[in-house]
Design a protein around this motif. Structure first.
Motif, short mmCIF file in Angstrom:
data_model
loop_
_atom_site.label_atom_id
_atom_site.label_comp_id
_atom_site.label_asym_id
_atom_site.label_seq_id
_atom_site.Cartn_x
_atom_site.Cartn_y
_atom_site.Cartn_z
N MET A 217 0.82 -1.21 0.00
CA MET A 217 0.00 0.00 0.00
C MET A 217 0.86 1.27 0.00
O MET A 217 0.44 2.32 -0.47
N TYR A 218 2.08 1.14 0.51
CA TYR A 218 2.98 2.30 0.57
C TYR A 218 3.40 2.77 -0.82
O TYR A 218 3.88 3.89 -0.98
N GLU A 219 3.21 1.92 -1.83
CA GLU A 219 3.55 2.33 -3.19
C GLU A 219 2.59 3.39 -3.73
O GLU A 219 2.96 4.18 -4.60
N VAL A 220 1.35 3.38 -3.22
CA VAL A 220 0.33 4.29 -3.75
C VAL A 220 -0.16 5.29 -2.71
O VAL A 220 -1.02 6.12 -2.99
N ALA A 221 0.38 5.20 -1.50
CA ALA A 221 0.06 6.16 -0.43
C ALA A 221 1.23 6.16 0.52
O ALA A 221 1.33 5.31 1.41
N ASN A 222 2.15 7.11 0.34
CA ASN A 222 3.45 7.01 1.01
C ASN A 222 3.55 7.77 2.33
O ASN A 222 4.64 8.06 2.80
N ASN A 223 2.41 8.08 2.95
CA ASN A 223 2.40 8.67 4.29
C ASN A 223 1.71 7.72 5.26
O ASN A 223 0.53 7.39 5.08
N ILE A 224 2.43 7.27 6.26
CA ILE A 224 1.88 6.35 7.25
C ILE A 224 1.78 7.10 8.58
O ILE A 224 2.77 7.66 9.05
N THR A 225 0.59 7.09 9.16
CA THR A 225 0.35 7.82 10.41
C THR A 225 -0.09 6.87 11.50
O THR A 225 -1.05 6.11 11.34
N ARG A 226 0.63 6.95 12.63
CA ARG A 226 0.29 6.14 13.80
C ARG A 226 -0.45 7.04 14.79
O ARG A 226 0.17 7.77 15.56
N ALA A 227 -1.77 6.98 14.72
CA ALA A 227 -2.59 7.79 15.63
C ALA A 227 -2.95 7.03 16.90
O ALA A 227 -3.53 7.60 17.83
N GLY A 228 -2.63 5.74 16.94
CA GLY A 228 -2.89 4.93 18.13
C GLY A 228 -4.36 4.70 18.42
O GLY A 228 -4.73 4.41 19.55
N HIS A 229 -5.20 4.76 17.38
CA HIS A 229 -6.64 4.76 17.61
C HIS A 229 -7.25 3.37 17.71
O HIS A 229 -8.38 3.23 18.20
N ASN A 230 -6.53 2.33 17.23
CA ASN A 230 -7.16 1.01 17.29
C ASN A 230 -6.13 -0.09 17.04
O ASN A 230 -4.99 0.18 16.65
N ALA A 283 12.14 -0.56 1.28
CA ALA A 283 11.58 -0.67 -0.07
C ALA A 283 11.32 0.69 -0.69
O ALA A 283 11.46 0.87 -1.91
N ARG A 284 10.95 1.66 0.16
CA ARG A 284 10.66 3.01 -0.34
C ARG A 284 11.15 4.03 0.68
O ARG A 284 10.41 4.43 1.59
N PRO A 285 12.39 4.46 0.56
CA PRO A 285 12.98 5.36 1.57
C PRO A 285 12.23 6.68 1.75
O PRO A 285 12.35 7.31 2.82
N ASP A 286 11.49 7.12 0.75
CA ASP A 286 10.80 8.40 0.89
C ASP A 286 9.47 8.29 1.63
O ASP A 286 8.76 9.30 1.80
#
Length: 336
Positions: A217-230, A283-286
């Protein structure tokens, strides 16, 4: 890719298995690949059953027999004996199961989380009759990992989700949760998510890190957010008519195999989140991986009460008893 269609050959093979001698061939479908968490659980279950009985377990990973709705229908009809499915999809059948999508209800502490799933009276006493009403024997529930958002733009607070079309499972409470977060919830079958992100039909989705990594999924959406919600929850069920018809010996084999698979999967997941995030970075440093501070999480947490109220409104006749018992179970797991 859309796995909605089920081949005639697949159905024919399953129906042939339902004939003479099929009591010794048990079919088990799940929502992930063989090398993902549900697949690991299923393989351990198969190993234990086959080591301790004459029965055989056939495994059907995601896509083999269709989407989530398909395998649930097949489990209810008896074509499948076992199915692993998230309450995100069973919420339409069992409204009370939507409780697992009240944000910030489950603890972030791994030890408390596992103790809750092992000992919860809500899971082991209150939920089984609700599943039984749908022709299902609830065998266990287990966590699969911290849920993270993957989006096409960075997320630091609810304002950043404004007008973001965010894929959710077909679950009314999850829809309500992301509405409260400020997004535009967009229910989609899993098989359509990658393409929808790639083409801009949606701009976000949520899943545990291992699933984000394995499905790329990181290939098509490269921002991962840990909000701790679930934390992603899933449930293993059997067709109730099948299970009730088992001998006492085979019921014991099944329950022991479920317990062994639970323990194995808990151990397997130790450190899995951080390992998966590291693989994503390699796999995707950016890729941007952001863990929100408590201050940044505060406005997300502020929505929990409204979502909880929505659950009590739409969560079925047992919503309040289940929510109350879950809170008591969570307090016990925390040692309070």
């Amino acid at each position: 890719m859309n796995y909605k269609a089920i081949t005639a050959a697949s159905l024919c093979a399953l129906m042939l298995g339902a004939g003479a001698g099929a009591a010794e061939t048990w079919r088990y479908a799940f929502e992930e690949a063989m090398d993902e968490v549900q697949g690991k659980f299923a393989q351990k279950f198969k190993e234990e059953v086959e080591a301790n009985s004459d029965n055989e377990v056939q495994l059907f990973p995601f896509g083999t027999l269709g989407e989530s709705a398909d395998i649930m229908e097949q489990a209810q009809s008896g074509i499948l004996q076992f199915v692993d499915q998230s309450p995100g999809f069973t919420g339409a059948l069992i409204p009370e199961a939507q409780v697992f999508f009240v944000p910030y209800l489950l603890p972030a502490d791994e030890g408390q989380l596992i103790k809750f799933f092992r000992d919860s009276k809500a899971i082991h006493e209150l939920f089984p009759p609700l599943y039984a009403d749908q022709g299902l024997e609830l065998l266990t529930m287990f966590p699969e990992g911290e849920v993270m958002m993957t989006t096409t733009k960075p997320i630091a607070g609810p304002a950043d989700l404004n007008e973001v079309k965010f894929r959710v499972m077909t679950n009314p409470l999850l829809v309500a949760s992301y509405q409260a977060f400020g997004a535009t919830p967009t229910p989609l079958p899993w098989g359509e998510v990658y393409g929808a992100l790639q083409t801009g039909i949606i701009q976000g989705q949520e899943n545990p890190a291992f699933f984000i990594e394995s499905t790329k999924m990181y290939e098509v959406a490269n921002n991962i957010t840990r909000a701790g919600h679930n934390n992603f929850t899933t449930a293993v069920m059997a067709n109730k008519e099948f299970f009730d018809g088992l001998s006492d010996a085979d019921k014991t084999v099944v329950r022991n195999a479920i317990a062994a698979a639970f323990d194995y999967t808990v151990d397997y997941q130790s450190g899995l989140t951080e390992t998966s995030l590291q693989k994503i970075k390699e796999a995707r440093p950016d890729v941007t991986i952001t863990t929100l501070t408590e201050e940044q999480r505060a406005p997300f947490k502020a929505t929990a009460a409204a979502v909880e109220a929505k659950f009590l409104e739409i969560g079925g006749p047992q919503a309040k008893p289940i929510l109350d018992q879950m809170k008591a179970d969570l307090a016990a797991a925390a040692g309070n």
